[in-house]
Design a protein around this motif. Structure first.
Motif, PDB file in Angstrom:
ATOM      1  N   TYR A 201       0.660  -1.218  -0.053  1.00  0.00           N
ATOM      2  CA  TYR A 201       0.088  -0.156  -0.001  1.00  0.00           C
ATOM      3  C   TYR A 201       1.139   1.131  -0.061  1.00  0.00           C
ATOM      4  O   TYR A 201       1.989   1.493   0.820  1.00  0.00           O
ATOM      5  CB  TYR A 201      -0.965   0.146   1.372  1.00  0.00           C
ATOM      6  N   PRO A 203       0.425   5.551   0.088  1.00  0.00           N
ATOM      7  CA  PRO A 203      -0.401   6.688   0.283  1.00  0.00           C
ATOM      8  C   PRO A 203      -0.132   7.636  -0.956  1.00  0.00           C
ATOM      9  O   PRO A 203       0.837   7.653  -1.578  1.00  0.00           O
ATOM     10  CB  PRO A 203      -0.129   7.243   1.600  1.00  0.00           C
ATOM     11  N   GLY A 204      -1.211   8.533  -0.932  1.00  0.00           N
ATOM     12  CA  GLY A 204      -0.963   9.742  -2.134  1.00  0.00           C
ATOM     13  C   GLY A 204      -0.122  10.704  -1.523  1.00  0.00           C
ATOM     14  O   GLY A 204       0.180  10.899  -0.337  1.00  0.00           O
ATOM     15  N   GLY A 205       0.232  11.743  -2.559  1.00  0.00           N
ATOM     16  CA  GLY A 205       0.980  12.720  -2.009  1.00  0.00           C
ATOM     17  C   GLY A 205       2.185  12.937  -3.100  1.00  0.00           C
ATOM     18  O   GLY A 205       2.462  12.249  -4.015  1.00  0.00           O
ATOM     19  N   PRO A 224      -1.215   2.355  -5.118  1.00  0.00           N
ATOM     20  CA  PRO A 224      -1.449   3.495  -4.832  1.00  0.00           C
ATOM     21  C   PRO A 224      -2.823   3.794  -4.097  1.00  0.00           C
ATOM     22  O   PRO A 224      -3.975   3.220  -4.655  1.00  0.00           O
ATOM     23  CB  PRO A 224      -1.453   4.246  -6.015  1.00  0.00           C
ATOM     24  N   GLY A 225      -2.807   4.410  -2.860  1.00  0.00           N
ATOM     25  CA  GLY A 225      -4.299   4.714  -2.163  1.00  0.00           C
ATOM     26  C   GLY A 225      -4.634   6.081  -2.382  1.00  0.00           C
ATOM     27  O   GLY A 225      -5.584   6.503  -1.912  1.00  0.00           O
ATOM     28  N   GLY A 226      -3.833   6.875  -3.254  1.00  0.00           N
ATOM     29  CA  GLY A 226      -4.322   8.009  -3.543  1.00  0.00           C
ATOM     30  C   GLY A 226      -3.464   8.795  -4.562  1.00  0.00           C
ATOM     31  O   GLY A 226      -2.651   7.999  -5.294  1.00  0.00           O
ATOM     32  N   GLU A 227      -3.943   9.853  -5.108  1.00  0.00           N
ATOM     33  CA  GLU A 227      -2.989  10.638  -6.304  1.00  0.00           C
ATOM     34  C   GLU A 227      -1.652  10.804  -6.021  1.00  0.00           C
ATOM     35  O   GLU A 227      -1.225  11.423  -4.725  1.00  0.00           O
ATOM     36  CB  GLU A 227      -3.834  11.893  -6.590  1.00  0.00           C
ATOM     37  N   SER A 229       2.225  12.452  -7.129  1.00  0.00           N
ATOM     38  CA  SER A 229       2.684  13.545  -7.825  1.00  0.00           C
ATOM     39  C   SER A 229       4.221  13.362  -7.756  1.00  0.00           C
ATOM     40  O   SER A 229       4.847  13.111  -6.651  1.00  0.00           O
ATOM     41  CB  SER A 229       2.096  14.986  -7.435  1.00  0.00           C
ATOM     42  N   SER A 246      -3.775   0.246  -9.701  1.00  0.00           N
ATOM     43  CA  SER A 246      -4.742   1.294  -9.275  1.00  0.00           C
ATOM     44  C   SER A 246      -6.128   1.287  -9.520  1.00  0.00           C
ATOM     45  O   SER A 246      -6.439   0.388 -10.279  1.00  0.00           O
ATOM     46  CB  SER A 246      -4.398   2.671 -10.194  1.00  0.00           C
ATOM     47  N   GLN A 249      -6.401   6.136  -9.477  1.00  0.00           N
ATOM     48  CA  GLN A 249      -5.432   7.020  -8.863  1.00  0.00           C
ATOM     49  C   GLN A 249      -4.581   7.359 -10.119  1.00  0.00           C
ATOM     50  O   GLN A 249      -4.215   6.534 -10.755  1.00  0.00           O
ATOM     51  CB  GLN A 249      -4.778   6.513  -7.793  1.00  0.00           C
ATOM     52  N   ARG A 250      -3.911   8.420 -10.210  1.00  0.00           N
ATOM     53  CA  ARG A 250      -3.208   8.986 -11.251  1.00  0.00           C
ATOM     54  C   ARG A 250      -1.840   9.130 -10.493  1.00  0.00           C
ATOM     55  O   ARG A 250      -1.475   9.231  -9.483  1.00  0.00           O
ATOM     56  CB  ARG A 250      -3.533  10.436 -11.743  1.00  0.00           C
TER      57      ARG A 250
END
Length: 276
Positions: A201, A203-205, A224-227, A229, A246, A249-250
């Motif tokens: 897992y 997280p995004g960020g 990925p649990g979130g976008e 970048s 995914s 999520q991008r």
């Protein structure tokens, strides 16, 4: 029997005899600058308790496995509770490694039936066999599971996890979970089985410069649990053989993304849905 204690000097847990395990009935804490060494072949059974390491654990079972398991696990080192008892996940808490525990090593260790609450750590209660907090320990040739929670949770840490089997990963849990997007351990040769999420897992960020996802093992994906970048001026590298699964999520790239696979080890980006 160890009825809870704080280790303030270096210690050694020995393999005394075939059916002579250590039975931990209350939490054991290892102070900073203290090393607990555990001999090959040693069995540690825990009863609703955990190991909290603010120093170093050296559990190197290269010649004979070291086992951490439930006090009800009669299959290992004989009965230490009522006879014919049946072990279950969450029979004990797990193992916490602090920011002072980077020199810790777990090699050829078997970790069975943890997953009750290790405590409120970094904004949440933690249900996991290992919680690695701002540290860089090493795990190699271990077997982790079954567990009522994740296998290893890693917070703002590096370290290594190699040739380790995550067995019976439970539903809604992960073999490995990154707490933070600045977590980049070196992973290789690992396997996972069970009805849970057979991978990592994330997280995004926004990732930090020099971020890298190494190939954790065959059929061992990043989820990925979130976008995610990649900010301008930063580089994010994805190694050959990595698979990213995914659910919409991008990965938004304003800096540099290096995803260079090979014919033998392509990089995969795909859906995490069973029927995409």
């Amino acid at each position: 029997q160890v009825a809870g204690e704080t280790l303030s000097t270096n210690g050694l847990w020995k393999r005394w005899a075939t059916n002579a395990p250590y039975v931990i009935t209350a939490d054991v804490t290892i102070d900073p600058n203290v090393t607990l060494a555990i001999e090959p072949g040693t069995v540690v059974k825990l009863k609703r308790s955990g190991l909290y390491c603010n120093g170093v654990i050296k559990a190197i079972g290269e010649t004979s496995p070291i086992t951490f398991t439930s006090y009800r696990d009669d299959a290992v080192a004989g009965p230490s509770n009522d006879t014919n008892s049946v072990p279950a996940t969450a029979d004990w808490k797990g193992i916490y490694l602090s920011s002072a525990s980077s020199a810790s090593e777990f090699a050829n260790c078997i970790v069975r039936y943890p997953g009750s609450n290790l405590g409120y750590l970094n904004w949440a209660d933690r249900f996991t066999a290992f919680y690695v907090n701002q540290s860089s320990p090493s795990f190699r040739k271990c077997v982790i599971g079954p567990s009522a929670g994740h296998g290893i949770v890693v917070n703002s840490s590096s370290g290594t996890v190699t040739d380790t089997a995550f067995e019976a990963v439970s539903k809604d849990n992960y073999a490995i979970a990154f707490d933070t997007v600045d977590t980049f351990p070196t992973l290789s040769g690992n396997t996972a089985s069970g009805e849970g999420n057979l991978g990592i897992y994330v997280p995004g960020g926004g990732v930090g410069d020099g971020a890298r996802w190494t190939n954790p093992g065959k059929n061992f994906a990043y989820f990925p649990g979130g976008e995610l970048s990649v900010p301008e001026g930063r580089t994010f590298t994805i190694d050959p053989g990595v698979v990213v699964k995914s659910a919409g999520q991008r990965i938004v790239v304003e800096g540099t993304l290096r995803a260079i696979g090979t014919a033998a080890d392509p990089i995969g980006f795909t859906s995490r849905n069973k029927t995409p």
